[in-house]
Design a protein around this motif. Structure first.
Motif, PDB file in Angstrom:
ATOM      1  N   VAL A   1       0.781  -1.361  -0.081  1.00 37.50           N
ATOM      2  CA  VAL A   1       0.366   0.200  -0.191  1.00 37.50           C
ATOM      3  C   VAL A   1       1.135   1.509   0.110  1.00 37.50           C
ATOM      4  CG1 VAL A   1      -1.660   1.692   1.254  1.00 37.50           C
ATOM      5  CG2 VAL A   1      -1.883  -0.888   0.796  1.00 37.50           C
ATOM      6  N   GLU A   2       2.138   1.390   0.480  1.00 37.87           N
ATOM      7  CA  GLU A   2       2.790   2.584   1.046  1.00 37.87           C
ATOM      8  C   GLU A   2       2.993   2.784  -0.022  1.00 37.87           C
ATOM      9  OE1 GLU A   2       6.057   4.097   4.648  1.00 37.87           O
ATOM     10  OE2 GLU A   2       5.444   2.230   4.375  1.00 37.87           O
ATOM     11  N   ALA A   3       3.804   1.645  -1.138  1.00 38.62           N
ATOM     12  CA  ALA A   3       4.089   2.250  -2.447  1.00 38.62           C
ATOM     13  C   ALA A   3       3.394   2.668  -3.436  1.00 38.62           C
ATOM     14  CB  ALA A   3       5.672   0.681  -3.038  1.00 38.62           C
TER      15      ALA A   3
ATOM     16  N   ARG B   1      -9.699   7.925   2.909  1.00 42.95           N
ATOM     17  CA  ARG B   1      -8.948   7.808   4.209  1.00 42.95           C
ATOM     18  C   ARG B   1      -7.423   8.543   4.378  1.00 42.95           C
ATOM     19  NH1 ARG B   1     -10.643   2.637   7.983  1.00 42.95           N
ATOM     20  NH2 ARG B   1     -13.137   2.798   7.565  1.00 42.95           N
ATOM     21  N   VAL B   2      -7.207   8.795   4.861  1.00 42.07           N
ATOM     22  CA  VAL B   2      -5.648   9.409   4.223  1.00 42.07           C
ATOM     23  C   VAL B   2      -4.108   8.037   4.802  1.00 42.07           C
ATOM     24  CG1 VAL B   2      -3.824  11.047   4.440  1.00 42.07           C
ATOM     25  CG2 VAL B   2      -6.217  11.708   4.679  1.00 42.07           C
ATOM     26  N   LEU B   3      -3.277   7.806   3.891  1.00 46.69           N
ATOM     27  CA  LEU B   3      -2.621   6.607   4.369  1.00 46.69           C
ATOM     28  C   LEU B   3      -1.775   7.025   5.573  1.00 46.69           C
ATOM     29  CD1 LEU B   3      -1.248   3.886   4.254  1.00 46.69           C
ATOM     30  CD2 LEU B   3       0.318   4.903   2.484  1.00 46.69           C
ATOM     31  N   GLU B   4      -1.413   8.496   5.681  1.00 47.24           N
ATOM     32  CA  GLU B   4      -0.338   8.625   6.710  1.00 47.24           C
ATOM     33  C   GLU B   4      -0.961   8.642   8.330  1.00 47.24           C
ATOM     34  OE1 GLU B   4       1.203   9.991   3.041  1.00 47.24           O
ATOM     35  OE2 GLU B   4      -1.124  10.812   3.767  1.00 47.24           O
ATOM     36  N   ASP B   5      -2.756   8.899   7.959  1.00 48.07           N
ATOM     37  CA  ASP B   5      -3.340   9.060   9.147  1.00 48.07           C
ATOM     38  C   ASP B   5      -3.089   7.334  10.134  1.00 48.07           C
ATOM     39  OD1 ASP B   5      -3.275  11.666   9.351  1.00 48.07           O
ATOM     40  OD2 ASP B   5      -5.777  11.755   8.606  1.00 48.07           O
ATOM     41  N   MET B   6      -3.731   6.921   8.581  1.00 47.10           N
ATOM     42  CA  MET B   6      -3.329   4.942   8.567  1.00 47.10           C
ATOM     43  C   MET B   6      -2.463   4.969  10.085  1.00 47.10           C
ATOM     44  SD  MET B   6      -5.657   3.915   5.278  1.00 47.10           S
ATOM     45  CE  MET B   6      -5.437   2.300   5.971  1.00 47.10           C
ATOM     46  N   MET B   7      -1.399   5.026   9.057  1.00 52.01           N
ATOM     47  CA  MET B   7      -0.227   4.767   9.205  1.00 52.01           C
ATOM     48  C   MET B   7       0.055   5.149  10.818  1.00 52.01           C
ATOM     49  SD  MET B   7       2.042   5.373   6.403  1.00 52.01           S
ATOM     50  CE  MET B   7       3.948   5.293   6.663  1.00 52.01           C
ATOM     51  N   ALA B   8      -0.129   6.191  10.950  1.00 57.37           N
ATOM     52  CA  ALA B   8      -0.408   7.140  12.858  1.00 57.37           C
ATOM     53  C   ALA B   8      -1.431   6.667  13.462  1.00 57.37           C
ATOM     54  CB  ALA B   8      -0.260   8.324  12.782  1.00 57.37           C
TER      55      ALA B   8
ATOM     56  N   GLY C   1       0.183 -11.998  13.765  1.00 57.74           N
ATOM     57  CA  GLY C   1       0.040 -13.303  13.418  1.00 57.74           C
ATOM     58  C   GLY C   1      -0.239 -11.982  11.430  1.00 57.74           C
ATOM     59  N   GLN C   2       0.704 -10.694  11.882  1.00 61.99           N
ATOM     60  CA  GLN C   2       1.214 -10.641  11.012  1.00 61.99           C
ATOM     61  C   GLN C   2       2.337 -10.524  10.288  1.00 61.99           C
ATOM     62  OE1 GLN C   2      -1.714  -7.439   9.631  1.00 61.99           O
ATOM     63  NE2 GLN C   2      -3.425  -8.306  11.501  1.00 61.99           N
ATOM     64  N   ALA C   3       3.115 -11.369  10.904  1.00 64.11           N
ATOM     65  CA  ALA C   3       4.836 -10.559  10.621  1.00 64.11           C
ATOM     66  C   ALA C   3       5.016 -11.069   9.482  1.00 64.11           C
ATOM     67  CB  ALA C   3       5.388 -12.326  11.489  1.00 64.11           C
ATOM     68  N   ASP C   4       3.912 -11.344   8.658  1.00 62.68           N
ATOM     69  CA  ASP C   4       4.763 -11.830   7.684  1.00 62.68           C
ATOM     70  C   ASP C   4       4.195 -10.249   6.451  1.00 62.68           C
ATOM     71  OD1 ASP C   4       5.085 -14.237   7.388  1.00 62.68           O
ATOM     72  OD2 ASP C   4       3.451 -15.502   6.472  1.00 62.68           O
ATOM     73  N   LYS C   5       3.586  -8.955   6.452  1.00 58.53           N
ATOM     74  CA  LYS C   5       3.381  -8.002   6.574  1.00 58.53           C
ATOM     75  C   LYS C   5       4.724  -7.263   6.853  1.00 58.53           C
ATOM     76  CE  LYS C   5      -1.884  -8.283   6.162  1.00 58.53           C
ATOM     77  NZ  LYS C   5      -2.733  -7.403   6.544  1.00 58.53           N
ATOM     78  N   ARG C   6       4.841  -6.117   5.431  1.00 56.52           N
ATOM     79  CA  ARG C   6       5.912  -5.173   5.922  1.00 56.52           C
ATOM     80  C   ARG C   6       4.929  -4.080   6.491  1.00 56.52           C
ATOM     81  NH1 ARG C   6       7.702  -4.432  -0.226  1.00 56.52           N
ATOM     82  NH2 ARG C   6       9.345  -6.246  -0.722  1.00 56.52           N
ATOM     83  N   ASN C   7       3.312  -3.953   6.309  1.00 52.24           N
ATOM     84  CA  ASN C   7       2.743  -2.784   7.121  1.00 52.24           C
ATOM     85  C   ASN C   7       1.408  -3.457   7.659  1.00 52.24           C
ATOM     86  OD1 ASN C   7       3.951  -0.308   7.205  1.00 52.24           O
ATOM     87  ND2 ASN C   7       4.442  -0.508   5.120  1.00 52.24           N
ATOM     88  N   PRO C   8       0.897  -3.435   8.321  1.00 56.97           N
ATOM     89  CA  PRO C   8      -0.007  -3.663   8.665  1.00 56.97           C
ATOM     90  C   PRO C   8      -1.675  -3.821   7.664  1.00 56.97           C
ATOM     91  CG  PRO C   8       0.503  -2.680  10.404  1.00 56.97           C
ATOM     92  CD  PRO C   8       1.173  -2.511   9.349  1.00 56.97           C
ATOM     93  N   PHE C   9      -1.502  -2.673   7.141  1.00 55.30           N
ATOM     94  CA  PHE C   9      -2.746  -2.032   6.015  1.00 55.30           C
ATOM     95  C   PHE C   9      -2.347  -2.906   4.934  1.00 55.30           C
ATOM     96  CE2 PHE C   9       0.608   1.328   5.108  1.00 55.30           C
ATOM     97  CZ  PHE C   9       0.905   1.607   5.893  1.00 55.30           C
ATOM     98  N   ASP C  10      -1.000  -3.842   4.677  1.00 55.26           N
ATOM     99  CA  ASP C  10      -1.034  -3.949   3.381  1.00 55.26           C
ATOM    100  C   ASP C  10      -2.174  -5.419   3.579  1.00 55.26           C
ATOM    101  OD1 ASP C  10       1.168  -2.201   2.170  1.00 55.26           O
ATOM    102  OD2 ASP C  10       2.832  -3.979   3.293  1.00 55.26           O
ATOM    103  N   PHE C  11      -2.799  -5.744   2.265  1.00 56.34           N
ATOM    104  CA  PHE C  11      -3.586  -6.784   2.294  1.00 56.34           C
ATOM    105  C   PHE C  11      -2.623  -7.539   1.328  1.00 56.34           C
ATOM    106  CE2 PHE C  11      -4.429  -3.480  -0.562  1.00 56.34           C
ATOM    107  CZ  PHE C  11      -5.111  -4.629  -1.966  1.00 56.34           C
TER     108      PHE C  11
END
Length: 488
Positions: free
Chosen positions: A158-160, A173-180, A187-197
């Motif tokens: 999502v960030e890229a 929604r604004v990604l920067e707000d979601m990140m903050a 259980g989400q260690a495989d993801k770079r960021n929690p909001f990646d899907f």
């Protein structure tokens, strides 16, 4: 019938004039059900809303390719790509094959849609039947550098994506707000960021539904199916994407991101979302004890219901509210809808009995234009219904002898009411069933005998028949040229 349809585009948050993109057909894609349980009220509203749109587009001369998918794989228990597949879980609990579960509840859904007089879509693809397309789209997104492989699963970056396009355009929604405001979840260690899907999930050893892919034996992510199937059947660009407001985030937001990443541009030009259903002012949910299936509603078997309601009462009630407004179900509201629906159907029955006069003292010249203007105004079905009840008043006034109508005006009234009641609103006269027809025949025969008695001035017999019918709940109303009756 000319139309200048405008729709509220959720993507731009304003009404826009609808202009079809591909002249051979209007492309309409609507998210269908996840088939792991009985159809419920939440299924009724989007089905009726987009059936209304489908019917109206066709009535105004458009050829429509309406695609409504069936989700039979990949929809996990929560939206963070964790938990068990909903259909797999149902299959495990009931000791069935997952496709047995999907087939059973797909048929239940189809039965409910037929009862609600929802037209079948042009194409009804299943997610499990389009694994190849989903794998190919995942490859395309990886090739663009907007996804990554992690432990056999593929996740959307999502960030890229947000650096090149903008994530959150649909939901605001604004990604920067979601990140903050997003914390790491277990259980989400495989993801770079929690909001990646997930675009593709590696199947756990116990997971039944799995397919081979370049990354692992697994299954597609829930969001991927709609991007792949809409592209497959409607092309990289199509006209309208619809669904319930609850799908706006994350499902539809992720769809936009996937399709844009794979194709380099937006897929759907217009996004339409129906609002939610509440029950007695509360959100519908099993934990609140107000979760009602359509079968419980039509049988009256739920504890919150005082009676059963017909499928056409449900449809009429849904259409009484604008699709973008909240719809609150209650016994009082449904009873009112039932009375309104019955009044409309009785008026149509009366309309068939009307006889023309030499001149009209009613004006029906603007009825079609008023109904069309309401439909063109973002499918404003409540206004259409109010215009139709103006027609009901005209019908009753003419029938009562207070007004007259010419042959041409009578033909016009019949045509317009049939067009909007049956063809566009999709209502059906359930009051004219076999039992009703039998009752009508019997009562008409009795009233013929009463008319003969009146002609012979046998008032005792005439009154006895009238009083006997009244005792049976049938009210007789005498008129200049005969009589009318109704069940009280």
């Amino acid at each position: 019938m000319k139309s200048t349809l405008s729709v509220y585009n959720t993507l731009t948050r304003k009404k826009e004039q609808f202009e079809p993109l591909n002249p051979p057909f209007v492309g309409l894609y609507v998210c269908g059900p996840t088939v792991y349980g009985d159809p419920h009220l939440g299924h009724a509203r989007p089905a009726i809303t987009f059936d209304l749109l489908f019917r109206y587009l066709r009535a105004t001369g458009h050829k429509v390719r309406y695609v409504r998918n069936i989700t039979d794989v990949g929809h996990l228990e929560n939206d963070t790509d964790e938990g068990e597949d909903k259909i797999t879980k149902k299959a495990r609990l009931e000791q069935l094959e997952p496709m047995e579960v999907a087939q059973y509840y797909t048929e239940r859904y189809h039965d409910a849609m037929r009862a609600l007089n929802v037209l079948p879509p042009s194409i009804e693809p299943h997610a499990s039947g389009h694994i190849i397309e989903q794998i190919e789209m995942t490859k395309a997104i990886l090739d663009k550098g907007l996804a990554y492989v992690s432990n056999g699963s593929v996740y959307f970056d999502v960030e890229a994506y947000n650096r090149k396009y903008r994530y959150g355009r649909l939901s605001g929604r604004v990604l920067e707000d979601m990140m903050a405001n997003t914390r790491e979840l277990d259980g989400q260690a495989d993801k770079r960021n929690p909001f990646d899907f997930a675009l593709w999930k590696k199947a756990a050893p116990e997971h039944i539904m799995r397919w081979p892919s370049p990354w692992s034996d697994g299954f597609p992510g829930w969001h991927m199916e709609c991007s792949a199937m809409s592209t497959r059947y409607l092309g990289e660009r199509f006209d309208i994407h619809g669904g319930g407001m609850d799908l706006m985030f994350p499902h539809h937001e992720c769809e936009i991101a996937q399709s844009t990443a794979a194709c380099g541009h937006d897929a759907a030009r217009y996004w339409m979302h129906n609002n939610m259903i509440t029950i007695n002012g509360q959100k519908m949910g099993k934990s609140l004890g107000n979760f009602i299936t359509l079968e419980e509603l039509t049988t009256g078997s739920h504890r919150l219901l005082e009676q059963a309601y017909s499928p056409m009462t449900i449809r009429f009630f849904v259409l009484q509210a604008h699709y973008r407004s909240t719809l609150d179900f209650s016994n009082d509201a449904l009873r009112a809808a039932e009375k309104g629906y019955e009044r409309l159907m009785k008026a149509l029955g009366t309309l068939a009995k009307l006889r023309p006069s030499e001149v009209s003292t009613v004006d029906v010249s603007d009825i079609e234009a008023r109904c069309t203007a309401a439909m063109d105004d973002d499918l404003n079905s409540p206004v259409v219904i109010s215009v139709l009840f103006d027609c009901v008043r005209i019908v009753n006034q003419v029938y009562d002898g207070h007004r007259t109508i010419s042959a041409s005006d009578l033909d016009e009234l019949r045509r317009v009411m049939h067009l909007f009641v049956f063809d566009i609103l999709g209502l059906r006269d359930d009051l004219a069933g076999d039992d009703s027809r039998m009752l009508s025949s019997v009562v008409d025969m009795i009233l013929d005998i009463r008319m003969q008695a009146k002609a012979a001035k046998d008032w005792a017999t005439s009154d006895k028949i009238r009083d006997g019918l009244a005792a049976a709940g049938i009210k007789v109303k005498d008129r200049k040229d005969g009589c009318d009756w109704e069940v009280e």
